[in-house]
Scaffold this active site. Structure first.
Site, mmCIF file in Angstrom:
data_model
loop_
_atom_site.group_PDB
_atom_site.id
_atom_site.type_symbol
_atom_site.label_atom_id
_atom_site.label_comp_id
_atom_site.label_asym_id
_atom_site.label_seq_id
_atom_site.Cartn_x
_atom_site.Cartn_y
_atom_site.Cartn_z
ATOM 1 N N ASN A 1 0.787 -1.247 0.159
ATOM 2 C CA ASN A 1 0.030 0.047 0.058
ATOM 3 C C ASN A 1 0.980 1.169 -0.125
ATOM 4 O O ASN A 1 1.434 1.647 1.184
ATOM 5 C CB ASN A 1 -0.854 0.124 1.168
ATOM 6 N N ASP B 1 1.774 -4.170 12.547
ATOM 7 C CA ASP B 1 0.560 -4.903 12.695
ATOM 8 C C ASP B 1 -0.398 -4.163 13.669
ATOM 9 O O ASP B 1 0.062 -3.688 14.763
ATOM 10 C CB ASP B 1 0.626 -6.394 13.062
ATOM 11 N N PHE C 1 -10.401 5.218 8.423
ATOM 12 C CA PHE C 1 -11.135 4.053 7.857
ATOM 13 C C PHE C 1 -11.179 2.863 8.976
ATOM 14 O O PHE C 1 -10.763 2.910 9.977
ATOM 15 C CB PHE C 1 -10.011 3.371 6.744
ATOM 16 N N GLY C 2 -11.598 1.772 8.454
ATOM 17 C CA GLY C 2 -11.842 0.699 9.545
ATOM 18 C C GLY C 2 -12.490 1.010 10.411
ATOM 19 O O GLY C 2 -13.961 1.463 10.411
#
Length: 217
Positions: free
Chosen positions: A25, A89, A172-173
């Site tokens: 990305n 992560d 986002f998310g």
């Protein structure tokens, strides 16, 4: 600015220190480059799909912690490219769910990366939980793996609560439903700069950035 291939930072050969970010990305590469620029101004951060890098396969994120998954990605990128490799992560941990979704945040609904479905399922699971008991935190593990085998991991955390419904169109998310502690707005209602100033990812990489000049020398 990033190129279409995801290279960010000064051109190689201009005193640049090259490193790879274990992501395809390019927008993420731009975001993290910005977080690291002050500490390592000559860092050129390459996304995995940069044509100057050898092709790399997908890494199965089989770890049970954010740190384990970040290290899996960084190790694979370092081994494939011979460059220092960064990876992260992250996810959301909800108190009443015992820390879930956690490492399953991106695939909570069963479909990896379906932000809308993931958020809708989480809010449905908390529909009967009072707001004052909806404590949650965004957590990030930022990892650096060097070609000589040295590894560093730092964590960042943003505490808050989950609102009853999504608000705002930013981020986002799970951002539109997450209200940081001390804030009346959700992350979805904050500007990108406001979010980046407090985010779990920014906090993790800020700590890592302080070590980078020595580690990459």
């Amino acid at each position: 600015m990033s190129s279409p291939t995801g290279a960010v930072g000064p051109p190689a050969g201009d005193g640049a220190v090259r490193a790879v970010l274990a992501t395809r990305n390019p927008h993420k590469a731009v975001e993290i480059q910005g977080m690291l620029r002050r500490s390592v101004p000559h860092l050129q951060l390459l996304a995995l799909d940069d044509p100057s890098l050898p092709a790399t396969g997908e890494v199965v994120e089989s770890g049970t912690t954010f740190a384990a998954n970040a290290l899996l990605k960084a190790r694979a990128a370092a081994a494939a490219t011979g460059l220092p490799a960064l990876a992260d992560d992250s996810g959301i941990a909800v108190d009443v769910l015992g820390g879930a979704p956690g490492v399953f945040s991106a695939r909570w609904s069963g479909r990896h990366g379906d932000d809308g479905a993931n958020l809708a399922l989480l809010l449905a699971q908390l529909a009967d939980v009072p707001v004052e008991e909806r404590g949650a935190a965004f957590v990030c593990a930022a990892a650096l793996v060097l070609p000589d085998g040295r590894e560093v991991v730092h964590h960042g955390r943003l505490d808050g609560v989950l609102a009853g419904a999504a608000r705002g169109s930013g981020g986002f998310g799970y951002d539109p439903a997450f209200r940081p502690a001390g804030e009346d707005r959700t992350l979805g209602e904050m500007s990108a700069d406001e979010k980046d100033a407090v985010s779990h990812r920014a906090r993790a990489f800020a700590t890592l950035a302080r070590q980078l000049p020595d580690l990459l020398r």
